[in-house]
Scaffold this motif. Sequence first.
Motif, PDB file in Angstrom:
ATOM      1  N   ILE A  58       0.846  -1.200   0.000  1.00 33.02           N
ATOM      2  CA  ILE A  58       0.000   0.000   0.000  1.00 33.02           C
ATOM      3  C   ILE A  58       0.881   1.249   0.000  1.00 33.02           C
ATOM      4  CG2 ILE A  58      -1.780   1.276   1.255  1.00 33.02           C
ATOM      5  CD1 ILE A  58      -2.763  -1.404   0.183  1.00 33.02           C
ATOM      6  N   VAL A  59       0.574   2.194  -0.871  1.00 31.20           N
ATOM      7  CA  VAL A  59       1.288   3.476  -0.941  1.00 31.20           C
ATOM      8  C   VAL A  59       0.606   4.457   0.012  1.00 31.20           C
ATOM      9  CG1 VAL A  59       1.894   5.432  -2.407  1.00 31.20           C
ATOM     10  CG2 VAL A  59       2.046   3.097  -3.306  1.00 31.20           C
ATOM     11  N   THR A  60       1.404   5.048   0.898  1.00 27.06           N
ATOM     12  CA  THR A  60       0.842   5.958   1.893  1.00 27.06           C
ATOM     13  C   THR A  60       1.930   6.891   2.415  1.00 27.06           C
ATOM     14  OG1 THR A  60      -0.409   6.056   3.973  1.00 27.06           O
ATOM     15  CG2 THR A  60       1.240   4.317   3.794  1.00 27.06           C
ATOM     16  N   THR A  61       1.573   7.713   3.363  1.00 25.65           N
ATOM     17  CA  THR A  61       2.508   8.674   3.953  1.00 25.65           C
ATOM     18  C   THR A  61       3.524   7.976   4.851  1.00 25.65           C
ATOM     19  OG1 THR A  61       0.816   9.052   5.644  1.00 25.65           O
ATOM     20  CG2 THR A  61       0.991  10.669   3.884  1.00 25.65           C
ATOM     21  N   ASP A  62       4.700   8.590   4.946  1.00 28.60           N
ATOM     22  CA  ASP A  62       5.789   8.104   5.789  1.00 28.60           C
ATOM     23  C   ASP A  62       6.309   9.297   6.592  1.00 28.60           C
ATOM     24  OD1 ASP A  62       7.725   6.393   6.828  1.00 28.60           O
ATOM     25  OD2 ASP A  62       9.070   6.616   5.108  1.00 28.60           O
ATOM     26  N   LEU A  63       7.042   9.034   7.650  1.00 31.59           N
ATOM     27  CA  LEU A  63       7.720  10.136   8.337  1.00 31.59           C
ATOM     28  C   LEU A  63       8.515  10.934   7.314  1.00 31.59           C
ATOM     29  CD1 LEU A  63       9.014   8.388  11.595  1.00 31.59           C
ATOM     30  CD2 LEU A  63       7.069   9.947  11.382  1.00 31.59           C
ATOM     31  N   SER A  64       8.426  12.235   7.350  1.00 29.60           N
ATOM     32  CA  SER A  64       9.015  13.058   6.299  1.00 29.60           C
ATOM     33  C   SER A  64      10.539  13.072   6.384  1.00 29.60           C
ATOM     34  CB  SER A  64       8.460  14.484   6.358  1.00 29.60           C
ATOM     35  OG  SER A  64       8.694  15.055   7.628  1.00 29.60           O
ATOM     36  N   GLY A  65      11.148  13.226   5.210  1.00 28.27           N
ATOM     37  CA  GLY A  65      12.597  13.267   5.117  1.00 28.27           C
ATOM     38  C   GLY A  65      13.199  11.899   4.880  1.00 28.27           C
ATOM     39  N   CYS A  66      14.451  11.887   4.497  1.00 27.33           N
ATOM     40  CA  CYS A  66      15.117  10.658   4.051  1.00 27.33           C
ATOM     41  C   CYS A  66      15.983   9.998   5.112  1.00 27.33           C
ATOM     42  CB  CYS A  66      15.955  10.955   2.806  1.00 27.33           C
ATOM     43  SG  CYS A  66      14.972  11.409   1.356  1.00 27.33           S
ATOM     44  N   VAL A  67      15.840  10.421   6.357  1.00 27.29           N
ATOM     45  CA  VAL A  67      16.595   9.756   7.430  1.00 27.29           C
ATOM     46  C   VAL A  67      15.663   9.161   8.478  1.00 27.29           C
ATOM     47  CG1 VAL A  67      18.654  11.175   7.140  1.00 27.29           C
ATOM     48  CG2 VAL A  67      16.870  11.917   8.730  1.00 27.29           C
ATOM     49  N   ARG A  68      14.341   9.229   8.248  1.00 28.21           N
ATOM     50  CA  ARG A  68      13.370   8.712   9.203  1.00 28.21           C
ATOM     51  C   ARG A  68      12.326   7.889   8.475  1.00 28.21           C
ATOM     52  NH1 ARG A  68      10.281  12.975  10.719  1.00 28.21           N
ATOM     53  NH2 ARG A  68       9.805  12.267  12.836  1.00 28.21           N
ATOM     54  N   GLY A  69      11.739   6.937   9.172  1.00 29.67           N
ATOM     55  CA  GLY A  69      10.622   6.195   8.621  1.00 29.67           C
ATOM     56  C   GLY A  69      11.016   4.979   7.816  1.00 29.67           C
ATOM     57  N   TYR A  70      10.083   4.537   6.963  1.00 27.99           N
ATOM     58  CA  TYR A  70      10.297   3.342   6.150  1.00 27.99           C
ATOM     59  C   TYR A  70      11.138   3.647   4.911  1.00 27.99           C
ATOM     60  CZ  TYR A  70       6.393   1.472   8.913  1.00 27.99           C
ATOM     61  OH  TYR A  70       5.572   1.057   9.944  1.00 27.99           O
ATOM     62  N   ASN A  71      10.975   4.831   4.345  1.00 24.93           N
ATOM     63  CA  ASN A  71      11.652   5.214   3.110  1.00 24.93           C
ATOM     64  C   ASN A  71      12.812   6.136   3.467  1.00 24.93           C
ATOM     65  OD1 ASN A  71      12.479   6.236   0.656  1.00 24.93           O
ATOM     66  ND2 ASN A  71      10.452   6.929   0.004  1.00 24.93           N
ATOM     67  N   THR A  72      14.008   5.564   3.491  1.00 26.41           N
ATOM     68  CA  THR A  72      15.187   6.343   3.882  1.00 26.41           C
ATOM     69  C   THR A  72      16.350   6.018   2.957  1.00 26.41           C
ATOM     70  OG1 THR A  72      16.264   4.742   5.349  1.00 26.41           O
ATOM     71  CG2 THR A  72      14.458   6.023   6.293  1.00 26.41           C
ATOM     72  N   ASN A  73      17.400   6.798   3.116  1.00 23.48           N
ATOM     73  CA  ASN A  73      18.648   6.508   2.412  1.00 23.48           C
ATOM     74  C   ASN A  73      19.617   5.713   3.279  1.00 23.48           C
ATOM     75  OD1 ASN A  73      17.973   7.891   0.084  1.00 23.48           O
ATOM     76  ND2 ASN A  73      18.805   9.836   0.799  1.00 23.48           N
ATOM     77  N   VAL A  74      19.200   5.384   4.498  1.00 24.81           N
ATOM     78  CA  VAL A  74      20.175   4.844   5.461  1.00 24.81           C
ATOM     79  C   VAL A  74      19.731   3.511   6.051  1.00 24.81           C
ATOM     80  CG1 VAL A  74      21.034   7.118   6.110  1.00 24.81           C
ATOM     81  CG2 VAL A  74      19.073   6.162   7.337  1.00 24.81           C
ATOM     82  N   ARG A  75      18.775   2.844   5.415  1.00 22.64           N
ATOM     83  CA  ARG A  75      18.223   1.645   6.028  1.00 22.64           C
ATOM     84  C   ARG A  75      18.549   0.369   5.284  1.00 22.64           C
ATOM     85  NH1 ARG A  75      12.410   1.219   8.756  1.00 22.64           N
ATOM     86  NH2 ARG A  75      13.138   1.707  10.812  1.00 22.64           N
ATOM     87  N   GLY A  76      19.740   0.251   4.760  1.00 18.64           N
ATOM     88  CA  GLY A  76      20.134  -1.017   4.153  1.00 18.64           C
ATOM     89  C   GLY A  76      19.636  -1.209   2.736  1.00 18.64           C
ATOM     90  N   GLY A  77      19.378  -0.133   2.011  1.00 15.95           N
ATOM     91  CA  GLY A  77      19.003  -0.275   0.619  1.00 15.95           C
ATOM     92  C   GLY A  77      17.536  -0.032   0.339  1.00 15.95           C
ATOM     93  N   PHE A  78      17.174  -0.068  -0.945  1.00 12.74           N
ATOM     94  CA  PHE A  78      15.831   0.268  -1.393  1.00 12.74           C
ATOM     95  C   PHE A  78      15.062  -1.006  -1.752  1.00 12.74           C
ATOM     96  CE2 PHE A  78      18.084   4.219  -3.262  1.00 12.74           C
ATOM     97  CZ  PHE A  78      18.193   4.766  -1.996  1.00 12.74           C
ATOM     98  N   ARG A  79      13.733  -0.915  -1.642  1.00 11.72           N
ATOM     99  CA  ARG A  79      12.892  -2.062  -1.972  1.00 11.72           C
ATOM    100  C   ARG A  79      12.085  -1.844  -3.244  1.00 11.72           C
ATOM    101  NH1 ARG A  79      10.449  -2.706   3.959  1.00 11.72           N
ATOM    102  NH2 ARG A  79      11.559  -0.763   4.293  1.00 11.72           N
ATOM    103  N   ASN A  80      11.811  -0.581  -3.588  1.00 13.67           N
ATOM    104  CA  ASN A  80      11.141  -0.315  -4.864  1.00 13.67           C
ATOM    105  C   ASN A  80      11.543   1.084  -5.339  1.00 13.67           C
ATOM    106  OD1 ASN A  80       9.331   1.598  -3.605  1.00 13.67           O
ATOM    107  ND2 ASN A  80       8.075  -0.126  -2.929  1.00 13.67           N
ATOM    108  N   VAL A  81      11.015   1.492  -6.479  1.00 18.62           N
ATOM    109  CA  VAL A  81      11.510   2.709  -7.118  1.00 18.62           C
ATOM    110  C   VAL A  81      10.995   3.986  -6.461  1.00 18.62           C
ATOM    111  CG1 VAL A  81      11.882   1.578  -9.336  1.00 18.62           C
ATOM    112  CG2 VAL A  81       9.670   2.648  -8.846  1.00 18.62           C
ATOM    113  N   LEU A  82      10.170   3.875  -5.436  1.00 19.78           N
ATOM    114  CA  LEU A  82       9.789   5.067  -4.673  1.00 19.78           C
ATOM    115  C   LEU A  82      10.822   5.394  -3.600  1.00 19.78           C
ATOM    116  CD1 LEU A  82       7.674   7.274  -4.032  1.00 19.78           C
ATOM    117  CD2 LEU A  82       6.488   5.602  -2.594  1.00 19.78           C
ATOM    118  N   ASP A  83      11.652   4.434  -3.238  1.00 23.72           N
ATOM    119  CA  ASP A  83      12.595   4.616  -2.136  1.00 23.72           C
ATOM    120  C   ASP A  83      13.762   5.531  -2.520  1.00 23.72           C
ATOM    121  OD1 ASP A  83      11.166   3.036  -0.433  1.00 23.72           O
ATOM    122  OD2 ASP A  83      12.486   1.300  -0.531  1.00 23.72           O
TER     123      ASP A  83
END
Length: 594
Positions: free
Chosen positions: A320-345
């Motif tokens: 499901i596509v939805t809101t995440d904690l804002s910014g790229c260092v918090r939440g599910y979609n980050t630059n620091v969490r061991g890589g990306f899972r899909n092209v939104l990351d």
Amino acid sequence: MTPVSLQRAALCAALLAALPSVGLAQQANNDPLYRYQWHLMNYGQSVLGDARPAFGLDLGIDDLHDYNIRGKGVVVSVVDQGVEIAHPDLAANVVPDGSWNGLNGSHDPTPANGRNAHGTAVAGIIAAVGWNGIGGRGVAPAARLKSFNYLDGGGTQEEVWLTRPELADVQVSNNSWGSYANFLPTVVDELDIAAWERALSATRGGLGTIYVKSAGNGFASWRASDDGVDVWDVCNDAINRAGVGCQQSIWEESNGYFNVMVIAAGDASGVRSSYSTPGASIWVTGLGGEYGWQAQGLRNGGYSEAVAVGQLPVRYEPAIVTTDLSGCVRGYNTNVRGGFRNVLDGDASLLDNTCNYTGTMNGTSAAAPTVSGVVALMLQANPKLSYRDVKYILATTARQIDAGQAEVRDANGTVIAPGWTANAAGRRFSNWYGFGLIDATAAVTRATGFKSLPALLDSGWQRAVLAAPVAIGNAAAPARASVRIANRVGRIEAVQIGLSTDYRHAGTWGNGGGAVASPLLVTLTSPAGTRAFVLPAHSGYGGDVLTIPFTAVNAFLDEAGDGDWTVAVSDVDLAAGAASAGNLTSFKIRILGH
């Protein structure tokens, strides 16, 4: 047009006729991630995930948003981890000073821990702002939001369901959480149940808040911990091979309350999400999807599938596509969490580089808010609906999915878990799906002008009279006990039961132990002959002596309540002629309806 499309078009036309004051919206569809929100509108488009959704498999929102049925005037509480109330795609729908942070007493429950994104994702599914040029939108994009950070340790269940002053105008309570046990205490106090149900029914000026609750994610894996640090999976191969589900929804007390709707999850292909906890207390199904992986996303993030396997299930069907904690260092979609899972990351995403959104939200945690959003649409159409009305409308307008769901048999040919069954009133029910997948257009159409259900009738708890404990035999010779209900309830809305045995399981739960694949099968048969499976055989059980002190059994909607109700308990592994390993020692039942 397909038959489903024709039916929905007719429903929308009927709705428009019933709401003459509502005009079509003239706003452009300018939420850039909306096309990836297959749960809202699914025409088989390419979404996040390498498997396409099945055409038409969505919540049935259809033209409701265009008719301005968007949840306006409805307040939904998100009882969860705290919500980032200043999120750019949520802030306009957040009630000012309406939330509560139970950790510090403030009205800002925004998580201090950057990993606690769950509540923000749930809130976006319900009521992300629509037509604002960013992100996607919620199921009810004009509903108002309040957040209570219960899962962060903020407050008690009584506070966040009943007593906080911020709850005064809440109409829908979303609860994307559940228990971590495969058993209940030996005794659940009937007076305590009655006190909860009276209090829950008195909210919203006596109409009752609509409490929506996740069933759990324990079909094949269930994490447990004695100390909050050492975590293990209580499921095992023996349980999973049975195919009936490790966890069952009946093993949580509040799932049995008459006021609570327990929600299962379906995926984008129209079957049970791989993780969705089944059970006799499921009411309806929302959409939770799967995991939303994409091979391209893995390549973009330098994330190999081999690494991913060790961390999360790798499934390429959409989440499901939805809101995440804002910014790229918090939440599910980050630059620091061991890589990306899909092209939104990640902040290099060509879809959205803010990292304010995630395409990997799933679980019955995601399914419950899809139901809460639909309830908000219903309450906009008819604010006078009681919690009983809402439950009834959702159940009777839900769509049957996975119509070929098969019953499960063991090696001896004994049916140990049901597929879809039809009760004597013609209502179809499944322990995987409840009454089926919610249909927003059908539910809103039915809600408009709905004549409220008659006054509630309650049989009270009625007990079987057992002269002596009844031996639990094999499937051909189960222990049985019956209770006669007379002149109390005409049409059933809910059935609650309790039973006890002295049957003792081998195995341990604590200190890293797993659940046992219990050989006990528990069924309940109505006066009309409908047989419901309360506990399937070979599901996980983490206790010692089997006791089901309290649960809802929902398969009997609209049947007559009066007559003989019979519970049966069998040991499906017991050889013919072998001595029983335990006895049924008590049985009680309560019928609610009108």
